[in-house]
Scaffold this motif. Structure first.
Motif, PDB file in Angstrom:
ATOM      1  N   ARG A   6     -72.396  24.625 -13.901  1.00 13.59           N
ATOM      2  CA  ARG A   6     -73.357  24.394 -12.837  1.00 13.59           C
ATOM      3  C   ARG A   6     -74.388  25.498 -12.826  1.00 13.59           C
ATOM      4  NH1 ARG A   6     -71.287  23.735  -7.219  1.00 13.59           N
ATOM      5  NH2 ARG A   6     -69.662  25.195  -7.776  1.00 13.59           N
ATOM      6  N   ILE A   7     -75.585  25.116 -12.510  1.00 15.46           N
ATOM      7  CA  ILE A   7     -76.647  26.106 -12.346  1.00 15.46           C
ATOM      8  C   ILE A   7     -77.083  26.012 -10.907  1.00 15.46           C
ATOM      9  CG2 ILE A   7     -78.903  26.827 -13.117  1.00 15.46           C
ATOM     10  CD1 ILE A   7     -78.082  25.048 -15.654  1.00 15.46           C
ATOM     11  N   GLY A   8     -77.405  27.130 -10.362  1.00 16.59           N
ATOM     12  CA  GLY A   8     -77.518  27.138  -8.910  1.00 16.59           C
ATOM     13  C   GLY A   8     -76.092  27.184  -8.426  1.00 16.59           C
ATOM     14  N   GLY A   9     -75.914  27.391  -7.132  1.00 17.84           N
ATOM     15  CA  GLY A   9     -74.552  27.485  -6.634  1.00 17.84           C
ATOM     16  C   GLY A   9     -73.847  28.709  -7.179  1.00 17.84           C
ATOM     17  N   TYR A  10     -74.623  29.649  -7.673  1.00 16.65           N
ATOM     18  CA  TYR A  10     -74.083  30.945  -8.066  1.00 16.65           C
ATOM     19  C   TYR A  10     -73.016  30.854  -9.121  1.00 16.65           C
ATOM     20  CZ  TYR A  10     -76.235  31.594  -3.557  1.00 16.65           C
ATOM     21  OH  TYR A  10     -77.095  31.563  -2.499  1.00 16.65           O
ATOM     22  N   GLU A  11     -73.074  29.813  -9.949  1.00 18.68           N
ATOM     23  CA  GLU A  11     -72.073  29.700 -11.004  1.00 18.68           C
ATOM     24  C   GLU A  11     -72.610  30.213 -12.324  1.00 18.68           C
ATOM     25  OE1 GLU A  11     -69.026  28.611 -10.032  1.00 18.68           O
ATOM     26  OE2 GLU A  11     -69.978  28.545  -8.082  1.00 18.68           O
ATOM     27  N   THR A  12     -73.841  30.712 -12.299  1.00 15.96           N
ATOM     28  CA  THR A  12     -74.451  31.121 -13.561  1.00 15.96           C
ATOM     29  C   THR A  12     -73.823  32.390 -14.138  1.00 15.96           C
ATOM     30  OG1 THR A  12     -76.140  32.133 -12.209  1.00 15.96           O
ATOM     31  CG2 THR A  12     -76.693  30.064 -13.273  1.00 15.96           C
ATOM     32  N   LEU A  13     -72.968  33.035 -13.357  1.00 21.95           N
ATOM     33  CA  LEU A  13     -72.340  34.243 -13.866  1.00 21.95           C
ATOM     34  C   LEU A  13     -71.291  33.918 -14.922  1.00 21.95           C
ATOM     35  CD1 LEU A  13     -71.937  36.298 -10.590  1.00 21.95           C
ATOM     36  CD2 LEU A  13     -73.695  36.471 -12.330  1.00 21.95           C
ATOM     37  N   ASN A  14     -70.831  32.677 -14.930  1.00 18.32           N
ATOM     38  CA  ASN A  14     -69.870  32.251 -15.941  1.00 18.32           C
ATOM     39  C   ASN A  14     -70.412  32.522 -17.330  1.00 18.32           C
ATOM     40  OD1 ASN A  14     -68.303  31.329 -13.924  1.00 18.32           O
ATOM     41  ND2 ASN A  14     -68.751  29.159 -14.227  1.00 18.32           N
ATOM     42  N   ALA A  16     -69.715  30.688 -19.713  1.00 14.43           N
ATOM     43  CA  ALA A  16     -69.632  29.396 -20.383  1.00 14.43           C
ATOM     44  C   ALA A  16     -70.917  29.115 -21.150  1.00 14.43           C
ATOM     45  CB  ALA A  16     -69.392  28.288 -19.356  1.00 14.43           C
ATOM     46  N   PRO A  17     -70.858  28.261 -22.150  1.00 18.94           N
ATOM     47  CA  PRO A  17     -72.046  27.924 -22.923  1.00 18.94           C
ATOM     48  C   PRO A  17     -73.018  27.148 -22.057  1.00 18.94           C
ATOM     49  CG  PRO A  17     -70.235  26.474 -23.509  1.00 18.94           C
ATOM     50  CD  PRO A  17     -69.704  27.476 -22.543  1.00 18.94           C
ATOM     51  N   ALA A  18     -73.866  27.894 -21.368  1.00 18.68           N
ATOM     52  CA  ALA A  18     -74.730  27.293 -20.369  1.00 18.68           C
ATOM     53  C   ALA A  18     -75.774  26.398 -21.022  1.00 18.68           C
ATOM     54  CB  ALA A  18     -75.396  28.383 -19.555  1.00 18.68           C
ATOM     55  N   SER A  19     -76.500  25.701 -20.192  1.00 18.06           N
ATOM     56  CA  SER A  19     -77.585  24.857 -20.692  1.00 18.06           C
ATOM     57  C   SER A  19     -78.665  25.743 -21.286  1.00 18.06           C
ATOM     58  CB  SER A  19     -78.149  24.049 -19.538  1.00 18.06           C
ATOM     59  OG  SER A  19     -78.835  24.905 -18.666  1.00 18.06           O
ATOM     60  N   LEU A  20     -79.544  25.119 -22.023  1.00 17.12           N
ATOM     61  CA  LEU A  20     -80.635  25.862 -22.639  1.00 17.12           C
ATOM     62  C   LEU A  20     -81.405  26.643 -21.587  1.00 17.12           C
ATOM     63  CD1 LEU A  20     -82.455  26.627 -24.972  1.00 17.12           C
ATOM     64  CD2 LEU A  20     -83.713  24.509 -24.623  1.00 17.12           C
ATOM     65  N   VAL A  24     -82.009  30.605 -21.524  1.00 22.08           N
ATOM     66  CA  VAL A  24     -83.329  31.220 -21.657  1.00 22.08           C
ATOM     67  C   VAL A  24     -83.564  32.207 -20.522  1.00 22.08           C
ATOM     68  CG1 VAL A  24     -85.811  30.800 -21.622  1.00 22.08           C
ATOM     69  CG2 VAL A  24     -84.312  29.292 -22.936  1.00 22.08           C
ATOM     70  N   VAL A  25     -83.195  31.814 -19.297  1.00 20.50           N
ATOM     71  CA  VAL A  25     -83.362  32.724 -18.163  1.00 20.50           C
ATOM     72  C   VAL A  25     -82.612  34.022 -18.427  1.00 20.50           C
ATOM     73  CG1 VAL A  25     -82.800  33.100 -15.735  1.00 20.50           C
ATOM     74  CG2 VAL A  25     -83.756  30.921 -16.459  1.00 20.50           C
ATOM     75  N   THR A  26     -81.375  33.896 -18.868  1.00 18.31           N
ATOM     76  CA  THR A  26     -80.566  35.088 -19.132  1.00 18.31           C
ATOM     77  C   THR A  26     -81.202  35.954 -20.216  1.00 18.31           C
ATOM     78  OG1 THR A  26     -78.609  33.824 -18.562  1.00 18.31           O
ATOM     79  CG2 THR A  26     -78.261  35.886 -19.759  1.00 18.31           C
TER      80      THR A  26
ATOM     81  N   LEU B  74     -77.976  22.338 -10.501  1.00 20.74           N
ATOM     82  CA  LEU B  74     -78.469  21.596 -11.659  1.00 20.74           C
ATOM     83  C   LEU B  74     -77.290  21.262 -12.554  1.00 20.74           C
ATOM     84  CD1 LEU B  74     -81.267  21.898 -10.774  1.00 20.74           C
ATOM     85  CD2 LEU B  74     -81.677  23.597 -12.545  1.00 20.74           C
ATOM     86  N   LEU B  75     -77.009  19.989 -12.693  1.00 23.07           N
ATOM     87  CA  LEU B  75     -75.928  19.584 -13.580  1.00 23.07           C
ATOM     88  C   LEU B  75     -76.549  19.122 -14.887  1.00 23.07           C
ATOM     89  CD1 LEU B  75     -74.616  17.755 -10.585  1.00 23.07           C
ATOM     90  CD2 LEU B  75     -73.043  19.244 -11.806  1.00 23.07           C
ATOM     91  N   PRO B  76     -76.188  19.766 -15.987  1.00 28.02           N
ATOM     92  CA  PRO B  76     -76.841  19.466 -17.262  1.00 28.02           C
ATOM     93  C   PRO B  76     -76.832  17.962 -17.581  1.00 28.02           C
ATOM     94  CG  PRO B  76     -75.446  21.386 -17.487  1.00 28.02           C
ATOM     95  CD  PRO B  76     -75.217  20.840 -16.109  1.00 28.02           C
ATOM     96  N   HIS B  77     -77.990  17.461 -17.866  1.00 32.74           N
ATOM     97  CA  HIS B  77     -78.182  16.044 -18.212  1.00 32.74           C
ATOM     98  C   HIS B  77     -77.809  15.111 -17.066  1.00 32.74           C
ATOM     99  CE1 HIS B  77     -79.143  16.881 -22.344  1.00 32.74           C
ATOM    100  NE2 HIS B  77     -78.139  17.722 -22.381  1.00 32.74           N
ATOM    101  N   ARG B  78     -77.580  15.679 -15.910  1.00 31.89           N
ATOM    102  CA  ARG B  78     -77.187  14.835 -14.790  1.00 31.89           C
ATOM    103  C   ARG B  78     -78.075  15.068 -13.572  1.00 31.89           C
ATOM    104  NH1 ARG B  78     -70.792  14.845 -14.888  1.00 31.89           N
ATOM    105  NH2 ARG B  78     -71.197  14.870 -17.109  1.00 31.89           N
ATOM    106  N   GLY B  79     -79.095  15.898 -13.773  1.00 35.92           N
ATOM    107  CA  GLY B  79     -80.080  16.071 -12.721  1.00 35.92           C
ATOM    108  C   GLY B  79     -79.693  17.054 -11.648  1.00 35.92           C
TER     109      GLY B  79
END
Lengths: 233, 233
Positions: A6-14, A16-20, A24-26, B74-79
């Motif tokens: 998930r992006i947003g919801g503060y899960e970006t710290l994971n 995990a192989p995040a979305s592109l 890019v932000v990182t 943001l859910l990848p490919h799910r909007g």
DNA sequence: GCGTGTATTTTTGCATTCAAAACCGCGGAG
DNA sequence: CTCCGCGGTTTTGAATGCAAAAATACACGC
């Protein structure tokens, strides 16, 4: 298979192989924090696209996000610039970070495990050793790790995310300031001693106030350093 | 001609005629905070493009920014989805906001003008009147205004920006919680009395701690409310 | 020689396009 | 009846295209 990133919801710290986009932000943020571009410099859109091997669209999305975080500024029709932090900016940032430390100290005492305390005590001892040997790089790194460990011990992802964001802006600066204000180190060490002691006793209110005061002191040291730098030039 | 509108660098709070991008971010944020979309609902990209009369590129840029703020995910490919705040999320947010209030209280006492204090005292009296008349909408609005006035009095744009962002997430929720916890109002009023008194005496340390404690109490009230709501369904 | 106005180039901001992934309805197998 | 799979449609994510604004180069006048 890995969990959904998930992006947003503060899960970006994971990790995990995040979305592109998140990637890019990182990468952009790291690129800026590592100081490849001088403050005030124009950010070469085209060049970063080549470096990151992406087109302009995702890069520009990342630029807006990083601008919202305050690392760069967007001048209409004039492109993105690396943010020039004034002394006032840094002062303001430190005051907010001091608030994060206050909260972190209080919550950490309530939520940290005994093992967590031991881990921080070990970091503290290592930092003390680095202090005695005047190994400033290690000292600085361990210092950061202790603060981060306490923030993490607060077990509040919102706090962690905000803390990380605010810290990105001043990481480099703080290091230089520590470098040039060696005489402040002994005071900082003493303050840290008190903090560790409060943590050991799980005295949340006390730790919170100590950490707040500690950061206010740092604020003044860094701002003084900045003024000296400004006067010198 | 107006001054340059910087984006990033925390200048976006200006009411200046911002760039299209900044404008879209603001409109999107407002649209979400006003609750036109239910939590968890998918965000209709195409439809918002029509509503805002822009193409997908600037909207998507705004979505990433608002996602970074935590209002959507943001859910990848799910909007994009409107963020569903769990009780834990709200608890975490309140803890961070309590930290902002702590800092705001301390700094405001040091920096506020006498006129500023008078203005807040007036707001406090108005709020008290609304409390007596059980006009909850006014009470809530004035309550918010007092907290905002103290944050502004701290004269720290970084603090103001972060406070606004964190508050966006919980504005609606807090109102419902106040509505249903009328019995908590008298406690809240008493706490506010103490805060105003500390502000009048410019007792920064005291005001900071009072405001922190006040928000922690609110945190518990709101979380209790959420649990009740969850149990009822 | 230096400043100024103008033409050219570059960069920016947004719209559009295009491939790929997810959604949806339906038919068939268990 | 339920579950699975499959083709078509929709939506998403990213590249590209295009008009407008800014930066730059340059020629001209003073």
């Amino acid at each position: 298979m890995n969990t959904i990133t998930r992006i947003g919801g503060y899960e970006t710290l994971n990790s995990a192989p995040a979305s592109l986009h998140a990637d890019v932000v990182t990468r952009l943020r790291d690129y800026l924090v590592e100081g490849h571009l001088l403050p005030g410099a124009r950010i070469p859109e085209r060049e970063l696209c080549e470096r990151f091997e992406i087109s302009r669209t995702p890069l520009r999305e990342a630029l807006k996000v990083v601008a919202a975080e305050g690392l760069i500024e967007l001048l209409p029709h004039r492109g993105a610039r690396v943010r020039q932090f004034t002394e006032v900016d840094i002062r303001n940032l430190f005051e907010v970070i001091a608030g994060y430390d206050f909260v972190a100290g209080r919550l950490a005492c309530a939520r940290i495990t005994d093992d967590g305390i031991s881990a921080i005590e070990r970091l503290h001892l290592e930092m003390y050793a680095a202090y005695l040997r005047r190994e400033l790089t290690d000292y600085f790194r361990l210092n950061q790790m202790i603060h981060l460990a306490i923030v993490d011990a607060a077990a509040n992802p919102v706090l962690s995310a905000n803390y990380a964001s605010a810290n990105a802006a001043i990481r480099r600066l703080r290091f230089s300031a520590n470098l040039l204000n060696r005489d402040r180190l002994s005071d900082a060490m003493r303050e840290h001693e008190g903090m560790i002691d409060a943590l050991r006793r799980r005295a949340g209110e006390e730790l919170g106030l100590l950490m707040y005061a500690h950061m206010q002191t740092k604020r003044d040291a860094v701002c003084e350093f900045m003024r000296e730098q400004a006067d010198a030039s």
